[in-house]
Design a protein around this motif. Structure first.
Motif, mmCIF file in Angstrom:
data_model
loop_
_atom_site.group_PDB
_atom_site.id
_atom_site.type_symbol
_atom_site.label_atom_id
_atom_site.label_comp_id
_atom_site.label_asym_id
_atom_site.label_seq_id
_atom_site.Cartn_x
_atom_site.Cartn_y
_atom_site.Cartn_z
ATOM 1 N N ILE A 74 60.950 47.904 123.581
ATOM 2 C CA ILE A 74 60.395 46.600 123.197
ATOM 3 C C ILE A 74 61.038 45.483 124.030
ATOM 4 O O ILE A 74 60.346 44.630 124.589
ATOM 5 C CB ILE A 74 60.590 46.335 121.692
ATOM 6 N N ALA A 123 59.163 43.182 126.838
ATOM 7 C CA ALA A 123 59.178 41.715 126.735
ATOM 8 C C ALA A 123 59.776 41.098 127.990
ATOM 9 O O ALA A 123 59.268 40.088 128.508
ATOM 10 C CB ALA A 123 59.964 41.281 125.498
ATOM 11 N N GLY A 174 55.082 37.052 122.522
ATOM 12 C CA GLY A 174 54.853 36.724 121.116
ATOM 13 C C GLY A 174 53.448 37.165 120.743
ATOM 14 O O GLY A 174 52.473 36.646 121.286
ATOM 15 N N ILE A 175 53.335 38.117 119.855
ATOM 16 C CA ILE A 175 52.040 38.729 119.560
ATOM 17 C C ILE A 175 51.042 37.706 119.039
ATOM 18 O O ILE A 175 49.878 37.704 119.455
ATOM 19 C CB ILE A 175 52.204 39.883 118.537
ATOM 20 N N THR A 216 57.646 37.315 114.469
ATOM 21 C CA THR A 216 58.955 37.922 114.684
ATOM 22 C C THR A 216 59.131 38.406 116.115
ATOM 23 O O THR A 216 60.248 38.407 116.624
ATOM 24 C CB THR A 216 59.182 39.099 113.716
ATOM 25 N N SER A 217 58.059 38.813 116.773
ATOM 26 C CA SER A 217 58.213 39.256 118.161
ATOM 27 C C SER A 217 58.520 38.067 119.076
ATOM 28 O O SER A 217 59.387 38.162 119.944
ATOM 29 C CB SER A 217 56.966 39.998 118.635
ATOM 30 N N ILE A 226 62.552 38.390 119.080
ATOM 31 C CA ILE A 226 62.907 39.141 120.286
ATOM 32 C C ILE A 226 63.054 38.202 121.474
ATOM 33 O O ILE A 226 64.106 38.128 122.101
ATOM 34 C CB ILE A 226 61.859 40.234 120.582
ATOM 35 N N CYS A 227 61.983 37.482 121.769
ATOM 36 C CA CYS A 227 61.976 36.645 122.974
ATOM 37 C C CYS A 227 62.763 35.357 122.798
ATOM 38 O O CYS A 227 63.561 34.995 123.666
ATOM 39 C CB CYS A 227 60.538 36.338 123.375
ATOM 40 N N THR A 283 63.890 33.074 112.775
ATOM 41 C CA THR A 283 64.185 34.478 112.488
ATOM 42 C C THR A 283 65.032 34.615 111.227
ATOM 43 O O THR A 283 64.795 35.510 110.407
ATOM 44 C CB THR A 283 64.880 35.126 113.694
#
Length: 139
Positions: free
Chosen positions: A18, A22, A34-35, A102-103, A107-108, A121
């Motif tokens: 993942i 990214a 970001g989805i 959340t992505s 993550i990013c 987050t």
């Protein structure tokens, strides 16, 4: 709460994949993975080709993995269709209110040390803990 299937190696591999994906999207395409932003841009952006491919991969890869038996997921049969639909709706509302999912934030954004993403987050995690606790789903 007990951990039934603690799988550190598959979790580590998943995190690397993942994060690597990214990072690749950021370096090669200059885009944040970001989805919610990717999905929202499918209809309006001139660069919809990569967005459609990205979302198709998100949908098709689990079908391949679960269909081939390479991966397993817990069953959702104990939840009503209403509860699952409500959960999806609430996640969608939260994504809009939080200006991302959340992505994107987890993550990013956190990978870029964005204060806004770190706060978002933490709110996501707190809301999840509160929901699980209030609904008694943690056991």
């Amino acid at each position: 709460m007990t951990i039934v299937n603690f799988t550190p190696w598959s979790a580590l591999l998943g995190g690397i994949l993942i994060g690597g994906g990214a990072l690749l999207l950021l370096i090669v395409g200059g885009r944040i993975a970001g989805i919610s932003g990717i999905v929202a841009g499918i209809g309006a952006q001139p660069d919809r080709g990569w967005r459609i491919a990205f979302v198709a991969g998100l949908v098709l890869v689990p079908f391949v993995l679960f269909g081939s038996g390479l991966a397993e997921a817990p069953s959702l049969v104990r939840f009503s269709a209403f509860k699952l639909a409500l959960a999806g709706l609430l996640v969608g509302i939260g994504t809009r209110l939080g200006n991302g999912c959340t992505s994107g934030h987890g993550i990013c954004g956190m990978g870029r040390f964005s204060l806004r993403s770190i706060v978002a987050t933490l709110v996501f995690i707190a809301a999840g803990i509160a929901t699980v606790t209030l609904l008694g789903l943690g056991g």
